[in-house]
Scaffold this active site. Structure first.
Site, PDB file in Angstrom:
ATOM      1  N   CYS A 113       0.816  -1.223   0.000  1.00  0.00           N
ATOM      2  CA  CYS A 113       0.000   0.000   0.000  1.00  0.00           C
ATOM      3  C   CYS A 113       0.850   1.274   0.000  1.00  0.00           C
ATOM      4  CB  CYS A 113      -0.937   0.012   1.203  1.00  0.00           C
ATOM      5  SG  CYS A 113      -2.048  -1.394   1.173  1.00  0.00           S
ATOM      6  N   HIS A 264      -4.047   7.110   1.051  1.00  0.00           N
ATOM      7  CA  HIS A 264      -4.291   5.714   0.689  1.00  0.00           C
ATOM      8  C   HIS A 264      -5.715   5.323   1.098  1.00  0.00           C
ATOM      9  CE1 HIS A 264      -3.924   1.522   0.104  1.00  0.00           C
ATOM     10  NE2 HIS A 264      -3.938   1.219   1.400  1.00  0.00           N
ATOM     11  N   ASN A 294     -10.006  -1.075  -2.175  1.00  0.00           N
ATOM     12  CA  ASN A 294      -8.581  -0.829  -1.942  1.00  0.00           C
ATOM     13  C   ASN A 294      -7.787  -1.357  -3.138  1.00  0.00           C
ATOM     14  OD1 ASN A 294      -5.917  -0.811  -1.117  1.00  0.00           O
ATOM     15  ND2 ASN A 294      -6.293  -1.728   0.878  1.00  0.00           N
TER      16      ASN A 294
END
Ligand code: UT7
Length: 337
Positions: A113, A264, A294
């Site tokens: 991430c 994020h 995501n």
């Protein structure tokens, strides 16, 4: 003073939109549970024939067009992904082959991430030293081919989506550091003592077996991602604000001076917590997780594209980004667009 700036931006998502209710075909879950716990409403999945570098290529072509550059103008390719086309070589090489930019370095960044900010930081260091002038940075994921789409894997599988984002970074000579568009700073961190809190164990030489993957591994589902959701949530809620504060402090800025936070997208609740801790008004935090889930290394460039489309990101906008994820890794950066 030579610094880097973003001159091109692009994104790509596949055409298949998967609503929360569509996941009930595979597992015991519900739209309510997914929305309440994560904020996610839908995500996109690729068709069988599409790979991570294919999505990356689509995003890269848009970014190159926006920067008015051809692949041959590039000095370096950086590719952030946790879902590579193949075990090796790196996905940056596959993208390079498809783009047609032979000879330049092609580097994979495996920081999940945080991969996009890590990649931007690496490109920035090469540009600042004068070693290169132009880099293509891609963050892309095809999660849908690697998820445990059964009730056993539902805590992880409902969260992730496929997608890609790309930026072109170019050297720029700074005349006025207060108003010029450029990357002010990047801040990178990791703590590998938590490496197994969010990971995919197989195939891997770390398995205590003679081969990197065997039939029993498949039966035990060791080749699917596993997550300690509560630990990830707690650490992300601490580290995202902490790394943003670090970036603000390094640049002598207060949180109010930032025009837009493009963070994020792991969980809407993590970003809400981050905004609460930092006292940020909701409208300054730009979220896209509702639409895309995501997309890991792609969330920040996708956020930038969407913010630009929504007229929230314009030349001169002062932006802060932060990410947290598997590793654990976390990172932040501040830049004037
Ligand atoms: O970039 C980093 C990526 N990951 C993250 O950021 C994830 C961070 N963590 C989280 O977002 C949260 O921990 C989750 C959203 C993953 C889970 O939320 P939670 O509030 O921690 O739920 P939980 O794991 O405690 O599970 C609560 C219940 C359990 O049932 P029981 O044991 O209470 O009967 C789970 O089995 O929810 C169940 N559950 C589900 N139910 C419906 C877990 N996943 C699902 C699901 N649908 N998809």
């Amino acid at each position: 003073m030579i610094r880097s700036r973003f001159t091109g931006l692009g994104m790509a998502v596949p055409p298949n939109c998967i609503k929360n209710n569509d996941l009930q075909r595979y597992m015991d879950t519900s739209d309510d549970w997914i929305r309440q716990r994560s904020g996610i409403e839908q995500r996109y999945w690729v068709d069988e024939g599409v790979s991570t570098s294919d999505l990356g290529l689509e995003a890269a072509n848009v970014a190159l067009e926006q920067a008015k550059l051809k692949p041959a103008d590039l000095d370096m390719i950086l590719f952030a992904t946790l879902s590579p086309d193949h075990e090796f070589p790196g996905t940056a090489c596959f993208l390079q082959g498809k783009l047609g930019a032979p000879g330049i370095p092609a580097i994979d960044i495996r920081q999940q991430c945080s991969g996009f900010i890590y990649s931007v930081a690496v490109a920035d260091q090469f540009i600042r030293t004068g070693a290169i002038r132009r880099a293509l940075v891609v963050g892309a994921e095809v999660h849908s081919k690697g998820l445990d789409l059964t009730t056993r894997g539902r805590d992880v599988s409902v969260l992730f989506g496929d997608g890609a984002g790309a930026v072109v970074m170019e050297a720029t000579s700074i005349q006025n550091p207060k108003t010029d568009s450029f990357l002010w700073s990047t801040h990178l961190h990791a703590d590998g003592t938590h490496a197994q809190e969010l990971w995919t164990a197989a195939p891997g030489t770390g398995l205590k077996t003679k081969e990197r993957i065997l039939q029993p591994h498949l039966e035990e589902a060791v080749h699917y991602p596993k997550m300690n959701g509560k630990s990830v949530f707690i650490h992300a809620s601490q580290k995202m604000p902490e790394s943003l504060q670090e970036a603000l402090l390094a640049n002598g800025l207060s949180s109010e001076e930032i025009d837009l936070y493009v963070l994020h997208q792991a969980n809407l609740r993590i970003n809400q917590k981050c905004a609460e801790v930092m006292g940020l008004p909701d409208e300054k935090v730009f979220n896209t997780i509702q639409k895309y889930g995501n997309t890991t290394a792609a969330t920040i460039p996708i956020g930038l594209v969407e913010a630009e489309k929504a007229s929230r990101l314009k030349q001169g906008t002062l932006v802060a980004s932060a990410a947290f994820g598997s590793g654990y890794t976390w990172a932040s950066m501040i830049y004037r667009w």
